[in-house]
Motif scaffolding. Sequence first.
Motif, short mmCIF file in Angstrom:
data_model
loop_
_atom_site.label_atom_id
_atom_site.label_comp_id
_atom_site.label_asym_id
_atom_site.label_seq_id
_atom_site.Cartn_x
_atom_site.Cartn_y
_atom_site.Cartn_z
N VAL A 121 77.15 36.76 32.15
CA VAL A 121 76.05 37.01 33.17
C VAL A 121 76.02 38.35 33.93
O VAL A 121 77.12 38.66 34.27
CB VAL A 121 76.36 35.97 34.37
N THR A 122 74.85 38.93 33.76
CA THR A 122 74.80 40.18 34.32
C THR A 122 73.55 40.46 35.08
O THR A 122 72.30 40.00 34.85
CB THR A 122 74.55 41.40 33.13
N LYS A 123 73.69 40.87 36.20
CA LYS A 123 72.72 41.38 37.19
C LYS A 123 72.36 42.76 37.46
O LYS A 123 73.28 43.38 37.96
CB LYS A 123 72.98 40.51 38.58
N THR A 124 71.24 43.30 36.85
CA THR A 124 71.01 44.80 36.76
C THR A 124 70.08 45.07 38.08
O THR A 124 68.66 44.58 37.77
CB THR A 124 70.59 45.17 35.57
N ARG A 125 70.44 45.90 39.33
CA ARG A 125 69.43 46.24 40.23
C ARG A 125 69.05 47.48 39.92
O ARG A 125 69.87 48.64 39.85
CB ARG A 125 70.24 46.01 41.38
N ILE A 126 67.83 47.72 39.86
CA ILE A 126 67.27 48.92 39.56
C ILE A 126 66.51 49.57 40.82
O ILE A 126 65.70 49.02 41.35
CB ILE A 126 65.99 48.87 38.52
N SER A 127 67.26 50.79 41.14
CA SER A 127 66.66 51.53 42.30
C SER A 127 65.88 52.75 42.13
O SER A 127 66.61 53.48 41.22
CB SER A 127 67.75 51.25 43.43
N GLY A 128 65.26 53.18 43.04
CA GLY A 128 64.84 54.35 42.87
C GLY A 128 64.59 55.10 44.28
O GLY A 128 64.54 54.38 45.19
N HIS A 129 64.23 56.63 44.33
CA HIS A 129 63.97 57.27 45.42
C HIS A 129 63.13 58.42 45.18
O HIS A 129 63.20 58.82 44.00
CB HIS A 129 65.16 57.76 46.09
N ALA A 130 62.27 58.82 46.22
CA ALA A 130 61.51 60.03 46.07
C ALA A 130 62.41 61.06 46.54
O ALA A 130 63.40 61.00 47.02
CB ALA A 130 60.47 59.95 46.63
N ARG A 131 62.20 62.37 46.45
CA ARG A 131 62.74 63.57 46.86
C ARG A 131 62.68 63.16 48.63
O ARG A 131 61.74 63.06 49.28
CB ARG A 131 62.14 64.82 46.87
N GLN A 132 63.96 63.42 49.23
CA GLN A 132 64.09 63.53 50.64
C GLN A 132 63.87 61.87 51.30
O GLN A 132 63.31 61.86 52.29
CB GLN A 132 63.40 64.42 51.47
N SER A 133 64.01 60.77 50.36
CA SER A 133 63.81 59.50 50.94
C SER A 133 65.00 58.54 50.54
O SER A 133 65.82 59.14 49.67
CB SER A 133 62.49 59.09 50.34
N VAL A 134 65.03 57.66 51.19
CA VAL A 134 66.22 56.55 50.83
C VAL A 134 65.86 56.01 49.58
O VAL A 134 64.93 55.82 49.08
CB VAL A 134 66.10 55.76 51.89
#
Length: 350
Positions: A121-134
């Motif tokens: 069981v694998t849960k992959t959370r993909i997150s992103g950010h722009a420059r100078q953002s959370v």
Amino acid sequence: MVEAAFLEHLRAIAPRLNALMDRFTEARVMVAGDLTLDEFLTGQVERLSREAPVLILRHEETRQIPGGGANAVYNLAKLGAQVKAVGLVGKDEQGAVLRRIFEAAGIDTGGILLDGDRPTVTKTRISGHARQSVTQQIVRVDRKSDAPADPDLQLALADYIRQHLNTVDAVVCSDYGDGVLSAPVIEAALQHSLCVVDTQIDLHRFAGATVFTPNLPEAEKAVGYGITGGDSRSAPSGNRLAQAGADLLRLTRAQHMLITRGEEGMSLFSQDGSQHHVPAFNRTDVFDVTGAGDTVVAALTLGLIVGATPVEAAILGNLAASIVVRQFGTATTSVAEMKAALRSLVEASK
């Protein structure tokens, strides 16, 4: 803020709580659970794809940490306990990663069996950010199978538990509904005199366990009525929380029922009719509650093993959870961090 009266009580029992935490390293625990690998993949947003209206991320980092029942295992190890992990992983890289993480932490992986028919069981959370953002989560991808584990594997897990019951001080059942806690496994785990259960579904399957730790939605689902707000006719006493505690004790035949209630703290109900409410120690710096229940279970179990009363054990669990909710993603804590948090609370009572 924590109520002044409770802070005074905490100040009075702080030396005992510190002494109990000093003994966590003596504890031996077996965890039977749904072992999950949590992946956190992050990147910077470069542009929109010309192929579809989706973001293109330039990969920066992938973190892999124990999740689900594996988080309970890892929390216990990080708090200093000697831990045996019992569960299933697939014949894949994710299963190998999870075993390596455990072995590096000194966790006994002899009870982890390979399931050739189902993935880890694998849960992959993909997150992103722009420059100078959370950084923000964009999507989560789960890899799992809804098919039940092979009956032979279920029996093998149960046999392992029975063979090692006398080598541990407690058994924890960490049930995320992914198939490891089948009837044979539950029956074997319940043979231990100290069995702590954290299950998302069907509490009655573990009837006879020592302690249950449902959160508020899980408790409401189990009793079949809302516990807070609305019509109180389902609880003749008018106090639906107390009624739910009593109903859950009858349903599970447990000695103690600890309902975790988020920012409202925890409520402990016991077969002797006693009720204790522990306020939340951290209501403001809450960033992520992911896995906090596993942390509660770990500290609570270790407290019970080393001689804490159920109320003291609940306070230790609450203290540990107040630390991990300050961190993003699945997290653990340590005895040193718990002592520091307790010291801060005690100083606030002066």
